[in-house]
Design a protein around this motif. Sequence first.
Motif, PDB file in Angstrom:
ATOM      1  N   VAL A 126      -3.705   9.498  -9.818  1.00 59.70           N
ATOM      2  CA  VAL A 126      -3.055   8.051  -9.700  1.00 59.70           C
ATOM      3  C   VAL A 126      -3.642   7.278  -8.335  1.00 59.70           C
ATOM      4  CG1 VAL A 126      -0.814   6.992 -10.195  1.00 59.70           C
ATOM      5  CG2 VAL A 126      -1.043   9.397 -10.913  1.00 59.70           C
ATOM      6  N   HIS A 127      -3.546   7.963  -7.719  1.00 59.84           N
ATOM      7  CA  HIS A 127      -3.943   6.521  -6.760  1.00 59.84           C
ATOM      8  C   HIS A 127      -5.310   6.480  -6.897  1.00 59.84           C
ATOM      9  CE1 HIS A 127      -3.199   5.355  -2.005  1.00 59.84           C
ATOM     10  NE2 HIS A 127      -3.595   4.090  -2.763  1.00 59.84           N
ATOM     11  N   ILE A 128      -6.443   6.871  -7.870  1.00 53.26           N
ATOM     12  CA  ILE A 128      -7.756   6.730  -7.407  1.00 53.26           C
ATOM     13  C   ILE A 128      -7.808   5.855  -9.320  1.00 53.26           C
ATOM     14  CG2 ILE A 128      -9.927   7.802  -8.412  1.00 53.26           C
ATOM     15  CD1 ILE A 128      -8.496   7.896  -5.892  1.00 53.26           C
ATOM     16  N   ALA A 129      -6.893   6.246 -10.174  1.00 53.50           N
ATOM     17  CA  ALA A 129      -6.790   4.979 -10.847  1.00 53.50           C
ATOM     18  C   ALA A 129      -6.243   3.857 -10.703  1.00 53.50           C
ATOM     19  CB  ALA A 129      -5.702   5.781 -11.898  1.00 53.50           C
ATOM     20  N   HIS A 130      -5.182   3.182  -9.509  1.00 53.87           N
ATOM     21  CA  HIS A 130      -4.729   2.069  -9.302  1.00 53.87           C
ATOM     22  C   HIS A 130      -5.828   1.524  -8.448  1.00 53.87           C
ATOM     23  CE1 HIS A 130      -2.629  -0.325  -7.466  1.00 53.87           C
ATOM     24  NE2 HIS A 130      -3.055  -0.182  -5.771  1.00 53.87           N
ATOM     25  N   SER A 131      -6.807   2.546  -7.485  1.00 54.27           N
ATOM     26  CA  SER A 131      -7.723   2.145  -6.825  1.00 54.27           C
ATOM     27  C   SER A 131      -8.549   1.681  -7.683  1.00 54.27           C
ATOM     28  CB  SER A 131      -8.458   3.217  -5.626  1.00 54.27           C
ATOM     29  OG  SER A 131      -7.386   3.470  -4.836  1.00 54.27           O
ATOM     30  N   HIS A 132      -9.608   1.314  -9.295  1.00 50.40           N
ATOM     31  CA  HIS A 132     -10.808   1.337  -9.409  1.00 50.40           C
ATOM     32  C   HIS A 132     -10.275  -0.198  -9.810  1.00 50.40           C
ATOM     33  CE1 HIS A 132     -11.541   5.219 -11.448  1.00 50.40           C
ATOM     34  NE2 HIS A 132     -11.720   5.217 -10.008  1.00 50.40           N
ATOM     35  N   ARG A 133      -8.818  -0.450  -9.592  1.00 52.35           N
ATOM     36  CA  ARG A 133      -8.433  -2.577  -9.735  1.00 52.35           C
ATOM     37  C   ARG A 133      -9.300  -3.125  -9.035  1.00 52.35           C
ATOM     38  NH1 ARG A 133      -3.763  -5.948  -8.803  1.00 52.35           N
ATOM     39  NH2 ARG A 133      -2.815  -4.389  -8.384  1.00 52.35           N
ATOM     40  N   TYR A 181      -1.002  15.460  -7.890  1.00 57.02           N
ATOM     41  CA  TYR A 181      -0.745  14.625  -8.711  1.00 57.02           C
ATOM     42  C   TYR A 181      -1.278  13.111  -8.456  1.00 57.02           C
ATOM     43  CZ  TYR A 181      -0.820  12.452 -12.941  1.00 57.02           C
ATOM     44  OH  TYR A 181      -1.298  11.788 -14.160  1.00 57.02           O
ATOM     45  N   LEU A 182      -0.992  12.412  -7.549  1.00 53.80           N
ATOM     46  CA  LEU A 182      -0.455  11.425  -7.425  1.00 53.80           C
ATOM     47  C   LEU A 182      -1.458  10.609  -6.036  1.00 53.80           C
ATOM     48  CD1 LEU A 182       3.750  10.712  -6.351  1.00 53.80           C
ATOM     49  CD2 LEU A 182       2.064  10.389  -8.607  1.00 53.80           C
ATOM     50  N   CYS A 183      -2.225  11.864  -5.276  1.00 55.71           N
ATOM     51  CA  CYS A 183      -2.924  11.212  -4.339  1.00 55.71           C
ATOM     52  C   CYS A 183      -4.210  11.539  -5.051  1.00 55.71           C
ATOM     53  CB  CYS A 183      -2.324  12.150  -3.141  1.00 55.71           C
ATOM     54  SG  CYS A 183      -4.003  12.346  -2.031  1.00 55.71           S
ATOM     55  N   SER A 184      -4.118  12.421  -6.116  1.00 56.36           N
ATOM     56  CA  SER A 184      -5.988  12.424  -6.492  1.00 56.36           C
ATOM     57  C   SER A 184      -6.164  12.015  -7.958  1.00 56.36           C
ATOM     58  CB  SER A 184      -6.170  13.847  -6.546  1.00 56.36           C
ATOM     59  OG  SER A 184      -5.398  15.018  -7.447  1.00 56.36           O
ATOM     60  N   THR A 193       0.959  -1.273   0.087  1.00 55.33           N
ATOM     61  CA  THR A 193      -0.068   0.234   0.145  1.00 55.33           C
ATOM     62  C   THR A 193       0.591   1.352  -0.062  1.00 55.33           C
ATOM     63  OG1 THR A 193      -0.216   0.075   2.179  1.00 55.33           O
ATOM     64  CG2 THR A 193      -1.807  -0.925   1.695  1.00 55.33           C
ATOM     65  N   ILE A 194       0.133   2.389  -0.248  1.00 57.18           N
ATOM     66  CA  ILE A 194       1.298   3.566  -0.182  1.00 57.18           C
ATOM     67  C   ILE A 194       1.861   3.976   1.324  1.00 57.18           C
ATOM     68  CG2 ILE A 194      -1.060   5.034   0.963  1.00 57.18           C
ATOM     69  CD1 ILE A 194       1.765   5.581  -1.928  1.00 57.18           C
ATOM     70  N   SER A 195       1.672   2.979   1.630  1.00 59.46           N
ATOM     71  CA  SER A 195       2.140   3.403   3.600  1.00 59.46           C
ATOM     72  C   SER A 195       3.815   3.148   3.636  1.00 59.46           C
ATOM     73  CB  SER A 195       2.117   2.121   4.314  1.00 59.46           C
ATOM     74  OG  SER A 195       0.231   1.836   4.645  1.00 59.46           O
ATOM     75  N   LEU A 196       4.414   2.903   2.989  1.00 60.05           N
ATOM     76  CA  LEU A 196       5.295   2.996   2.672  1.00 60.05           C
ATOM     77  C   LEU A 196       5.970   3.528   1.956  1.00 60.05           C
ATOM     78  CD1 LEU A 196       8.233   0.307   1.627  1.00 60.05           C
ATOM     79  CD2 LEU A 196       7.813   0.672  -0.294  1.00 60.05           C
ATOM     80  N   LEU A 218      -2.407  11.276  12.272  1.00 61.29           N
ATOM     81  CA  LEU A 218      -2.341  12.066  11.102  1.00 61.29           C
ATOM     82  C   LEU A 218      -2.489  11.005   9.826  1.00 61.29           C
ATOM     83  CD1 LEU A 218       1.511  13.954  11.787  1.00 61.29           C
ATOM     84  CD2 LEU A 218      -1.294  14.826  11.654  1.00 61.29           C
ATOM     85  N   THR A 219      -3.382  11.493   8.995  1.00 55.47           N
ATOM     86  CA  THR A 219      -3.582  10.792   8.402  1.00 55.47           C
ATOM     87  C   THR A 219      -3.249  11.167   6.588  1.00 55.47           C
ATOM     88  OG1 THR A 219      -6.024  10.986   8.176  1.00 55.47           O
ATOM     89  CG2 THR A 219      -5.195   9.272   9.671  1.00 55.47           C
ATOM     90  N   GLU A 220      -3.837  10.572   5.581  1.00 60.69           N
ATOM     91  CA  GLU A 220      -3.301  11.240   3.978  1.00 60.69           C
ATOM     92  C   GLU A 220      -2.060  11.177   4.162  1.00 60.69           C
ATOM     93  OE1 GLU A 220      -6.190  10.977   1.953  1.00 60.69           O
ATOM     94  OE2 GLU A 220      -6.992  10.040   3.907  1.00 60.69           O
ATOM     95  N   THR A 221      -1.444  10.205   3.015  1.00 61.13           N
ATOM     96  CA  THR A 221       0.417  10.687   2.920  1.00 61.13           C
ATOM     97  C   THR A 221       1.038  12.061   2.616  1.00 61.13           C
ATOM     98  OG1 THR A 221       0.189   8.100   1.791  1.00 61.13           O
ATOM     99  CG2 THR A 221       1.532   9.044   1.201  1.00 61.13           C
TER     100      THR A 221
END
Length: 215
Positions: A102-109, A97-100, A9-12, A61-64
């Motif tokens: 790219v991450h959303i595009a990935h999450s669609h999988r 851009y990554l958050c709003s 996950t994006i946690s890394l 704290l949340t959100e990368t």
Amino acid sequence: MKLFFALKTISLASQIALEEAGADYEVIPVDLQAGEQRSEKHLALNPLGRVPVLVVAGKSLTETPAILSYISRRFPESQLHPEAEMDIARMESFNSYLCSTVHIAHSHRMRGYRWADDVAAIESMRKKVPQTMSECFGLIERNLFSGPWVLGSRYSLSDPYLFTMASWLEGDGVDIRKFPLIQDHYQRMSERPAVKRAIAKADAALGAAARDAQL
């Protein structure tokens, strides 16, 4: 500090930043497959039921983007945060851009259910992921990446963020070799001591959690 994370996950990105900063922190795995993110205990940390969560002095704290920014400001000697105003703005724009997008595009999988209930619609979103992720990384390669790091010669918070998302490409059906600049960035990131330490620490925490579960 405690970082609640999950594998792949994006946690890394946040964990790499903590390692780069030399922070004293503990990693605590959250088993997404078992639904631990929806437990009462985890929801008390993050009502959205997601990772990462960075707990500092009892506060979550949340959100990368916010976690990365906090780490850089808490540890200014790490120089993860640019000094020039334009570079700061460029970094924040890239991370947004990554958050709003790219991450959303990935999450669609795997999380199409967040946006639709119709099974056919969810499957359609899943099938489109290789295209949308390719388009996202193509844009980064052509227009947003300076090289050798995201902002140019200086390493910043954007680099562990991009590295983490680039690690998803294979699973999303995208060949990273289509993007030589990003592939080179990914390889150089993989060789950084902080990245190796972060991955090793996460693996150790996951192994310990697995052993505890068997007791």
